[in-house]
Design a protein around this motif. Structure first.
Motif, PDB file in Angstrom:
ATOM      1  N   ASP A 103       0.866  -1.179   0.000  1.00 19.22           N
ATOM      2  CA  ASP A 103       0.000   0.000   0.000  1.00 19.22           C
ATOM      3  C   ASP A 103       0.909   1.237   0.000  1.00 19.22           C
ATOM      4  N   ARG A 104       1.105   1.813  -1.169  1.00 16.45           N
ATOM      5  CA  ARG A 104       2.095   2.873  -1.290  1.00 16.45           C
ATOM      6  C   ARG A 104       1.719   4.120  -0.489  1.00 16.45           C
ATOM      7  N   GLU A 105       0.467   4.547  -0.605  1.00 16.07           N
ATOM      8  CA  GLU A 105       0.060   5.744   0.127  1.00 16.07           C
ATOM      9  C   GLU A 105       0.079   5.490   1.625  1.00 16.07           C
ATOM     10  N   GLY A 106      -0.387   4.296   2.007  1.00 12.83           N
ATOM     11  CA  GLY A 106      -0.343   3.954   3.428  1.00 12.83           C
ATOM     12  C   GLY A 106       1.078   3.889   3.954  1.00 12.83           C
ATOM     13  N   THR A 107       1.989   3.353   3.143  1.00 11.98           N
ATOM     14  CA  THR A 107       3.393   3.271   3.540  1.00 11.98           C
ATOM     15  C   THR A 107       3.987   4.660   3.715  1.00 11.98           C
ATOM     16  N   ARG A 108       3.691   5.551   2.780  1.00 12.50           N
ATOM     17  CA  ARG A 108       4.204   6.919   2.899  1.00 12.50           C
ATOM     18  C   ARG A 108       3.690   7.583   4.177  1.00 12.50           C
ATOM     19  N   THR A 113       4.675   9.323   9.817  1.00 12.61           N
ATOM     20  CA  THR A 113       4.259   9.284  11.221  1.00 12.61           C
ATOM     21  C   THR A 113       5.357   8.724  12.117  1.00 12.61           C
ATOM     22  N   SER A 114       5.951   7.610  11.705  1.00 16.34           N
ATOM     23  CA  SER A 114       6.975   6.970  12.544  1.00 16.34           C
ATOM     24  C   SER A 114       8.194   7.864  12.724  1.00 16.34           C
ATOM     25  N   MET A 115       8.642   8.534  11.659  1.00 19.14           N
ATOM     26  CA  MET A 115       9.789   9.417  11.798  1.00 19.14           C
ATOM     27  C   MET A 115       9.437  10.691  12.556  1.00 19.14           C
ATOM     28  N   GLY A 116       8.199  11.159  12.397  1.00 22.40           N
ATOM     29  CA  GLY A 116       7.763  12.324  13.183  1.00 22.40           C
ATOM     30  C   GLY A 116       7.724  12.019  14.665  1.00 22.40           C
ATOM     31  N   VAL A 117       7.254  10.818  15.006  1.00 23.96           N
ATOM     32  CA  VAL A 117       7.246  10.396  16.410  1.00 23.96           C
ATOM     33  C   VAL A 117       8.672  10.294  16.949  1.00 23.96           C
ATOM     34  N   ALA A 118       9.575   9.769  16.128  1.00 29.91           N
ATOM     35  CA  ALA A 118      10.974   9.648  16.550  1.00 29.91           C
ATOM     36  C   ALA A 118      11.595  11.028  16.797  1.00 29.91           C
ATOM     37  N   VAL A 119      11.289  11.987  15.931  1.00 33.38           N
ATOM     38  CA  VAL A 119      11.804  13.345  16.124  1.00 33.38           C
ATOM     39  C   VAL A 119      11.289  13.923  17.442  1.00 33.38           C
ATOM     40  N   ALA A 120       9.985  13.762  17.695  1.00 30.90           N
ATOM     41  CA  ALA A 120       9.400  14.291  18.930  1.00 30.90           C
ATOM     42  C   ALA A 120      10.017  13.632  20.162  1.00 30.90           C
ATOM     43  N   ALA A 121      10.234  12.324  20.088  1.00 31.35           N
ATOM     44  CA  ALA A 121      10.824  11.612  21.224  1.00 31.35           C
ATOM     45  C   ALA A 121      12.246  12.088  21.503  1.00 31.35           C
ATOM     46  N   GLU A 122      13.022  12.318  20.448  1.00 29.58           N
ATOM     47  CA  GLU A 122      14.394  12.779  20.630  1.00 29.58           C
ATOM     48  C   GLU A 122      14.439  14.197  21.175  1.00 29.58           C
ATOM     49  N   VAL A 123      13.544  15.041  20.724  1.00 30.95           N
ATOM     50  CA  VAL A 123      13.494  16.416  21.238  1.00 30.95           C
ATOM     51  C   VAL A 123      13.111  16.405  22.716  1.00 30.95           C
ATOM     52  N   ASP A 124      12.149  15.568  23.082  1.00 29.66           N
ATOM     53  CA  ASP A 124      11.773  15.452  24.499  1.00 29.66           C
ATOM     54  C   ASP A 124      12.951  14.973  25.339  1.00 29.66           C
ATOM     55  N   ARG A 208      16.558  20.580  12.087  1.00 34.72           N
ATOM     56  CA  ARG A 208      17.453  19.750  11.276  1.00 34.72           C
ATOM     57  C   ARG A 208      16.950  18.311  11.215  1.00 34.72           C
ATOM     58  N   LEU A 209      16.439  17.805  12.333  1.00 32.10           N
ATOM     59  CA  LEU A 209      15.887  16.447  12.329  1.00 32.10           C
ATOM     60  C   LEU A 209      14.681  16.339  11.404  1.00 32.10           C
ATOM     61  N   HIS A 210      13.842  17.355  11.415  1.00 35.15           N
ATOM     62  CA  HIS A 210      12.681  17.347  10.515  1.00 35.15           C
ATOM     63  C   HIS A 210      13.126  17.384   9.058  1.00 35.15           C
ATOM     64  N   ARG A 211      14.137  18.185   8.754  1.00 32.57           N
ATOM     65  CA  ARG A 211      14.631  18.232   7.377  1.00 32.57           C
ATOM     66  C   ARG A 211      15.216  16.884   6.963  1.00 32.57           C
ATOM     67  N   PHE A 212      15.949  16.258   7.869  1.00 27.69           N
ATOM     68  CA  PHE A 212      16.505  14.944   7.568  1.00 27.69           C
ATOM     69  C   PHE A 212      15.399  13.920   7.359  1.00 27.69           C
ATOM     70  N   ALA A 213      14.379  13.944   8.210  1.00 30.27           N
ATOM     71  CA  ALA A 213      13.258  13.018   8.080  1.00 30.27           C
ATOM     72  C   ALA A 213      12.531  13.235   6.752  1.00 30.27           C
ATOM     73  N   ASP A 214      12.334  14.498   6.376  1.00 25.64           N
ATOM     74  CA  ASP A 214      11.659  14.784   5.109  1.00 25.64           C
ATOM     75  C   ASP A 214      12.492  14.288   3.923  1.00 25.64           C
ATOM     76  N   GLY A 215      13.809  14.512   3.987  1.00 28.16           N
ATOM     77  CA  GLY A 215      14.659  14.045   2.900  1.00 28.16           C
ATOM     78  C   GLY A 215      14.677  12.531   2.795  1.00 28.16           C
ATOM     79  N   PHE A 216      14.752  11.837   3.922  1.00 24.92           N
ATOM     80  CA  PHE A 216      14.745  10.378   3.913  1.00 24.92           C
ATOM     81  C   PHE A 216      13.394   9.847   3.456  1.00 24.92           C
ATOM     82  N   HIS A 217      12.323  10.541   3.858  1.00 23.35           N
ATOM     83  CA  HIS A 217      10.982  10.156   3.414  1.00 23.35           C
ATOM     84  C   HIS A 217      10.868  10.276   1.898  1.00 23.35           C
ATOM     85  N   ALA A 218      11.428  11.333   1.335  1.00 24.34           N
ATOM     86  CA  ALA A 218      11.402  11.497  -0.121  1.00 24.34           C
ATOM     87  C   ALA A 218      12.182  10.388  -0.810  1.00 24.34           C
ATOM     88  N   THR A 219      13.310   9.997  -0.237  1.00 21.73           N
ATOM     89  CA  THR A 219      14.107   8.914  -0.817  1.00 21.73           C
ATOM     90  C   THR A 219      13.334   7.604  -0.825  1.00 21.73           C
TER      91      THR A 219
END
Length: 228
Positions: A103-108, A113-124, A208-219
């Motif tokens: 499911d491509r859209e579901g995977t995206r 979501t998973s990387m956004g949660v990881a960013v929030a956890a690291e910031v906390d 910077r973490l959000h930018r990295f997550a967005d770039g990896f998500h695009a890849t």
């Protein structure tokens, strides 16, 4: 010849020793708060600077990597915030693409979501104890003011008891009281400055973490299109 005794009476140690027990308790609390503040400033300032530089190095190494799986089994296992975000993306990618039908859209969506949660956890995790600086910065002046008010009340009580309003009777008590306010400001000012500065550094790390997550998500999104 009369200046030296006056300076001795107004020294910090003398002011503390002659203060009322309530004012002494306030002074001790403010000194401990100041020590705690500087401990947090030095520890977190050094830590955030090291993490920021390490994140930059990790991301440069990642974008140069040709094999994501091999990178994941190597530098991707570190405890850096960028590595945690990267690991969250790879883990979700593997779970979402292990079946026959993808499911491509579901995977995206799940990757974001998973990387956004990881960013929030690291910031906390990185912001731990910064709230203490905010608390000290906002409360310490009022604690010092409480000590000042209490000391002035005691001074007026002594004046009434001695029925003497001369400067020699009033000055020591007033000086002790004002010393509590000075200690409150001494604790609060560095706390406020450090909180604002460290929060700024933390916000830059988060961006910077959000930018990295967005770039990896695009890849990974492009990889989905290739598999399709």
């Amino acid at each position: 010849m009369t200046i030296a005794p006056t300076e001795s009476l107004l020294s910090p140690v003398t002011l503390f020793m002659q203060a009322d027990f309530v004012v002494k308790a306030v002074m001790i609390g403010l000194v401990l708060a100041s020590i705690w503040t500087w401990t947090i400033i030095l520890a977190h300032g050094t830590r955030l600077r090291k993490i920021s530089k390490a994140n930059e190095a990790f991301e440069r190494e990642f974008w140069k990597a040709e094999d994501i799986d091999r990178f994941y089994d190597g530098p991707g296992r570190s405890d850096l915030p960028s590595a945690k975000v990267f690991s969250a993306g790879v883990s979700e990618w593997r779970r979402s693409t292990k079946g026959d039908r993808i499911d491509r859209e579901g995977t995206r969506a799940r990757l974001a979501t998973s990387m956004g949660v990881a960013v929030a956890a690291e910031v906390d995790r990185l912001s731990d104890r910064l709230n203490i600086l905010a608390t000290i910065g906002s409360v310490a002046p009022f604690v010092g003011l409480f000590g000042t008010v209490w000391g002035i009340m005691k001074s007026f009580t002594d004046i009434a008891a001695q029925q003497n309003t001369s400067l020699g009777v009033v000055a020591p008590g007033i000086a002790e009281a004002l010393f509590a306010t000075a200690l409150g400001l001494f604790a609060a000012i560095p706390a406020v400055i450090a909180y604002n500065r460290l929060t700024h550094v933390l916000n830059r790390i988060e961006a910077r973490l959000h930018r990295f997550a967005d770039g990896f998500h695009a890849t990974l999104s492009r990889e989905l299109e290739v598999e399709g």
